[in-house]
Design a protein around this motif. Structure first.
Motif, PDB file in Angstrom:
ATOM      1  N   ARG A 129       0.844  -1.215   0.000  1.00  0.00           N
ATOM      2  CA  ARG A 129       0.000   0.000   0.000  1.00  0.00           C
ATOM      3  C   ARG A 129       0.867   1.248   0.000  1.00  0.00           C
ATOM      4  O   ARG A 129       1.906   1.323   0.638  1.00  0.00           O
ATOM      5  CB  ARG A 129      -0.901   0.015   1.255  1.00  0.00           C
TER       6      ARG A 129
ATOM      7  N   ARG B 172      -1.434   8.837  -5.932  1.00  0.00           N
ATOM      8  CA  ARG B 172      -1.796  10.233  -6.247  1.00  0.00           C
ATOM      9  C   ARG B 172      -2.082  10.433  -7.735  1.00  0.00           C
ATOM     10  O   ARG B 172      -2.117  11.549  -8.226  1.00  0.00           O
ATOM     11  CB  ARG B 172      -0.717  11.190  -5.744  1.00  0.00           C
TER      12      ARG B 172
ATOM     13  N   ILE C 201     -12.640  13.012   6.741  1.00  0.00           N
ATOM     14  CA  ILE C 201     -11.529  12.744   5.814  1.00  0.00           C
ATOM     15  C   ILE C 201     -12.083  12.017   4.587  1.00  0.00           C
ATOM     16  O   ILE C 201     -13.172  11.440   4.644  1.00  0.00           O
ATOM     17  CB  ILE C 201     -10.404  11.935   6.526  1.00  0.00           C
TER      18      ILE C 201
ATOM     19  N   ARG D 293      10.381   4.276   6.207  1.00  0.00           N
ATOM     20  CA  ARG D 293       9.878   4.117   7.578  1.00  0.00           C
ATOM     21  C   ARG D 293      11.055   3.990   8.533  1.00  0.00           C
ATOM     22  O   ARG D 293      12.127   3.554   8.146  1.00  0.00           O
ATOM     23  CB  ARG D 293       9.002   2.853   7.696  1.00  0.00           C
TER      24      ARG D 293
HETATM   25  C1  LIG Z   1      -4.592  11.682   8.350  1.00  0.00           C
HETATM   26  C2  LIG Z   1      -3.851  11.744   7.036  1.00  0.00           C
HETATM   27  C3  LIG Z   1      -4.035  12.829   6.194  1.00  0.00           C
HETATM   28  C4  LIG Z   1      -3.377  12.886   4.954  1.00  0.00           C
HETATM   29  N1  LIG Z   1      -3.639  13.939   4.118  1.00  0.00           N
HETATM   30  C5  LIG Z   1      -3.039  13.986   2.912  1.00  0.00           C
HETATM   31  C6  LIG Z   1      -3.365  15.024   1.996  1.00  0.00           C
HETATM   32  O1  LIG Z   1      -4.190  15.899   2.269  1.00  0.00           O
HETATM   33  N2  LIG Z   1      -2.772  15.001   0.771  1.00  0.00           N
HETATM   34  C7  LIG Z   1      -1.884  14.029   0.422  1.00  0.00           C
HETATM   35  O2  LIG Z   1      -1.378  14.074  -0.718  1.00  0.00           O
HETATM   36  N3  LIG Z   1      -1.561  13.020   1.268  1.00  0.00           N
HETATM   37  C8  LIG Z   1      -2.123  12.971   2.490  1.00  0.00           C
HETATM   38  N4  LIG Z   1      -1.832  11.931   3.359  1.00  0.00           N
HETATM   39  C9  LIG Z   1      -0.898  10.880   2.947  1.00  0.00           C
HETATM   40  C10 LIG Z   1       0.463  10.962   3.667  1.00  0.00           C
HETATM   41  O3  LIG Z   1       1.217  12.035   3.162  1.00  0.00           O
HETATM   42  C11 LIG Z   1       1.171   9.628   3.467  1.00  0.00           C
HETATM   43  O4  LIG Z   1       0.417   8.605   4.079  1.00  0.00           O
HETATM   44  C12 LIG Z   1       2.586   9.595   4.073  1.00  0.00           C
HETATM   45  O5  LIG Z   1       3.411  10.528   3.429  1.00  0.00           O
HETATM   46  C13 LIG Z   1       3.205   8.191   3.946  1.00  0.00           C
HETATM   47  O6  LIG Z   1       3.241   7.796   2.587  1.00  0.00           O
HETATM   48  P1  LIG Z   1       2.507   6.493   2.060  1.00  0.00           P
HETATM   49  O7  LIG Z   1       1.051   6.573   2.407  1.00  0.00           O
HETATM   50  O8  LIG Z   1       2.707   6.533   0.552  1.00  0.00           O
HETATM   51  O9  LIG Z   1       3.147   5.298   2.693  1.00  0.00           O
HETATM   52  C14 LIG Z   1      -2.478  11.849   4.584  1.00  0.00           C
HETATM   53  C15 LIG Z   1      -2.316  10.750   5.433  1.00  0.00           C
HETATM   54  C16 LIG Z   1      -2.993  10.683   6.638  1.00  0.00           C
HETATM   55  C17 LIG Z   1      -2.823   9.466   7.514  1.00  0.00           C
END
Ligand SMILES: Cc1cc2nc3c(=O)[nH]c(=O)nc-3n(C[C@H](O)[C@H](O)[C@H](O)COP(=O)(O)O)c2cc1C
Length: 222
Positions: free
Chosen positions: A10, A14, A191, A211
């Protein structure tokens, strides 16, 4: 797909393809995710899904607001710590730098940064967005429950060969979501999770985040 493979594969997608996802698939994913734990089994989640034309209408409305610089007005306010603890700040800054470097964007260039931001307001071109809502009177404990169901939805989506992006920006204009999906006023739109087929040709989707090592995070005894 086993859970460990899903956890490891996962990532925040984007860029989605425009391939539609049928309501039945989304309902199956959410049905399985409803097994997520919650405080006293209160199951605080109320879930509203924009799919197909509904997503397109919302995307258009969001994009218009973004291009007209209408300030975001989320139901869940986002107070950031005044000062992030230094190590967290370092990771946050590193993510922003690594992503823009990877995508060849200049962080000092307003246009480049807007380019990144606008993708959020287009829901990353996903055909569907799952909005997680809960009663306005609830506390952070229920947000914890919403976190549990969010990750469950995202892992189950992997089993269906679908990508996801949980993003706070997707809940930037709750009045628009409320209007499109008929969400009552007593619920906060907390969300959104964009969901769809992963666009495998987009560089947006080849970026991966690191990580911390387990032995740095965990102190185990006995
Ligand atoms: C509560 C929460 C809010 C987030 N909001 C955004 C967001 O508004 N835009 C975005 O591009 N990513 C968002 N993310 C994704 C995080 O940036 C992303 O999970 C983190 O950088 C780790 O990357 P990965 O999910 O690819 O492993 C969000 C993640 C979480 C858990």
């Amino acid at each position: 797909m086993n859970i460990i493979d899903a956890m490891k594969s996962r990532f925040t997608c984007r860029a989605f393809t425009s391939e539609p996802i049928d309501n039945e698939t989304i309902l199956s994913i959410i049905e399985a995710a409803l097994r997520a734990p919650s405080w006293g089994n209160t199951q605080p989640w109320e879930i509203f899904v924009a799919n197909g034309k509904s997503t397109d209408r919302l995307r258009k409305a969001y994009s218009e607001r973004f291009s007209n610089d209408v300030p975001v007005n989320p139901d869940i306010v986002r107070p950031l710590p005044k000062d992030w603890p230094p190590t967290l700040k370092e990771r946050y800054e590193k993510l922003r730098k690594d992503r823009s470097d990877f995508l060849g964007l200049d962080r000092k260039d307003q246009k480049d940064m807007r380019e990144l931001m606008v993708r959020n307001f287009r829901f990353f071109d996903a055909p569907s967005v799952i909005f997680l809502c809960m009663d306005r009177s609830l506390t952070p404990w229920s947000l914890f429950d919403l976190g549990a169901i969010s990750q469950s939805i995202m892992l189950i989506a992997c089993e269906y060969g679908l990508g996801t992006a949980v993003a706070v920006q997707l809940a930037s204009y709750p009045d628009l979501v409320r209007q499109e999906l008929g969400i009552p006023e007593n619920l906060s739109v907390c969300i959104g999770i964009a969901i769809g087929k992963i666009n495998t040709t987009s560089p947006q989707n080849t970026f991966r985040t690191p990580r911390r090592a387990v032995n740095e995070v965990v102190r185990i005894k006995g």
